[in-house]
Design an enzyme around this catalytic site. Structure first.
Site, PDB file in Angstrom:
ATOM      1  N   GLU A  60     -11.181 -18.762 -18.213  1.00 55.92           N
ATOM      2  CA  GLU A  60     -12.341 -18.930 -17.330  1.00 55.92           C
ATOM      3  C   GLU A  60     -12.790 -17.589 -16.766  1.00 55.92           C
ATOM      4  OE1 GLU A  60      -9.715 -20.905 -17.353  1.00 55.92           O
ATOM      5  OE2 GLU A  60     -10.634 -22.803 -17.969  1.00 55.92           O
ATOM      6  N   ALA A  84     -13.999 -28.692 -13.284  1.00 54.91           N
ATOM      7  CA  ALA A  84     -14.355 -27.838 -12.152  1.00 54.91           C
ATOM      8  C   ALA A  84     -13.130 -27.178 -11.533  1.00 54.91           C
ATOM      9  CB  ALA A  84     -15.083 -28.665 -11.091  1.00 54.91           C
ATOM     10  N   HIS A 127      -7.477 -32.089 -12.586  1.00 52.63           N
ATOM     11  CA  HIS A 127      -8.670 -32.487 -13.328  1.00 52.63           C
ATOM     12  C   HIS A 127      -9.581 -33.414 -12.528  1.00 52.63           C
ATOM     13  CE1 HIS A 127      -5.657 -31.450 -16.395  1.00 52.63           C
ATOM     14  NE2 HIS A 127      -6.676 -31.005 -17.090  1.00 52.63           N
TER      15      HIS A 127
END
Length: 324
Positions: A60, A84, A127
């Site tokens: 990321e 996210a 998650h």
């Protein structure tokens, strides 16, 4: 007007912007051949090619840093985090660099981070989080949390057009569960404008994302008790529509703030404080908050159900507030 799912609306909005503007491109883990973790970009690489739909390594940090560099060079990247939760890995590039660059040097950073968020499917603590309030505290970032398919498309178009970094929180539980009419043509829904999801006169619920539908169900139950509940969907947290919230609070005199994020330091606290500062004399009761407890999201389905605010929780809160 065709009916589309929340997921299809996001995919349509992104595809239209890529067809309209050659500077818009997609990057992320498995966004190309696989079509994204939830298939939002399915077929995109066949249409736009591997140089505009870029499969990235499991990093990321590299995704956000690469997007920021491309934005500096005049492109408009749309980066997908598979969940996210993992955007925290890119904290430094997002918060230290991307959020500050326009203030430091006047350089626009038109990046969009698509962030599948939220629980309801027993995904556990890695998650299922709703970290929007964490980033709402960072000047330079914009926060979008659509609830309907029509808004998901229109707000995504506005996010891509915006010259600042925008965090676009897509609630995973809405992807295929929520359908609605969505115009085929291109349109942009402005950031910072709330929407009355359900009009009412006695109590206001301020909320966003998947909790809009929890509030709607609670409001329908309260209708049998003769209590008229207004559901106000914020749509975006940064900027947020203070005037719409204050106007509703002054009219109904009672407000409940509802969100799926944890309670302490959640964005509901900012809303409650603003109402207390600017509309206190119009209130007939305390501003109440219903949110998740200050704990990680559980894996266990019964525990997750106890964690995420449910319709009955909201009904109880609204009844108490209505009777105050």
């Amino acid at each position: 007007m065709p009916e589309k799912t929340y997921l299809q609306a996001i995919s349509d909005g992104l595809r239209q912007e890529m067809r309209r503007d050659q500077r818009v491109f997609v990057l992320g883990e498995d966004v190309g051949v696989y079509g994204g973790a939830f298939k939002v970009t399915l077929g995109f690489q066949e249409e736009f090619g591997p140089w505009r739909v870029i499969d990235m390594p499991l990093s990321e940090t590299a995704i956000v840093a690469g997007a920021t560099g491309c934005a500096l060079m005049g492109l408009r990247p749309v980066a997908e985090m598979q969940f996210a939760d993992f955007v925290s890995c890119a904290w430094d590039h997002l918060v230290t660099v991307a959020a500050k660059q326009r203030y430091r040097a006047g350089t626009p950073i038109p990046i969009v981070l698509r962030l599948p968020s939220g629980g309801g499917f027993s995904g556990g603590p890695f998650h299922s989080q709703n970290p929007e309030s964490t980033f709402a505290h960072i000047p330079g970032l914009k926060i979008v949390c659509p609830a309907t398919p029509e808004d998901a498309k229109g707000l995504l178009v506005s996010a891509i057009e915006d010259p600042n970094p925008v965090l676009f929180f897509e609630h995973k539980h809405l992807y295929r569960r929520i359908k609605g009419e969505v115009p085929d043509e291109r349109y942009a829904t402005p950031l910072g404008k709330a929407r009355v999801h359900r009009p009412g006169d006695d109590v206001t619920v301020v909320t966003w994302g998947a909790m809009v539908y929890t509030a709607q169900s609670a409001a329908e139950k309260l209708e049998a008790d003769g209590v008229s509940v207004e559901v106000l969907d914020l749509r975006t947290l940064i900027p947020w529509d203070r005037e719409a919230v204050l106007a509703s609070a002054r009219r109904t005199s009672k407000v409940l703030v509802l969100h799926e994020d944890t309670k302490t330091g959640g964005f509901g606290a900012e809303i409650a404080a603003t109402i207390a500062e600017e509309a206190f004399e119009h209130l007939d009761g305390p501003v109440r908050r219903i949110a998740a407890p200050d704990a990680p999201v559980p894996f266990s389905p019964p525990l997750e159900k106890a964690y995420i605010p449910q319709v009955d929780d909201v009904v109880a809160g609204l009844r108490a507030l209505a009777a105050y």
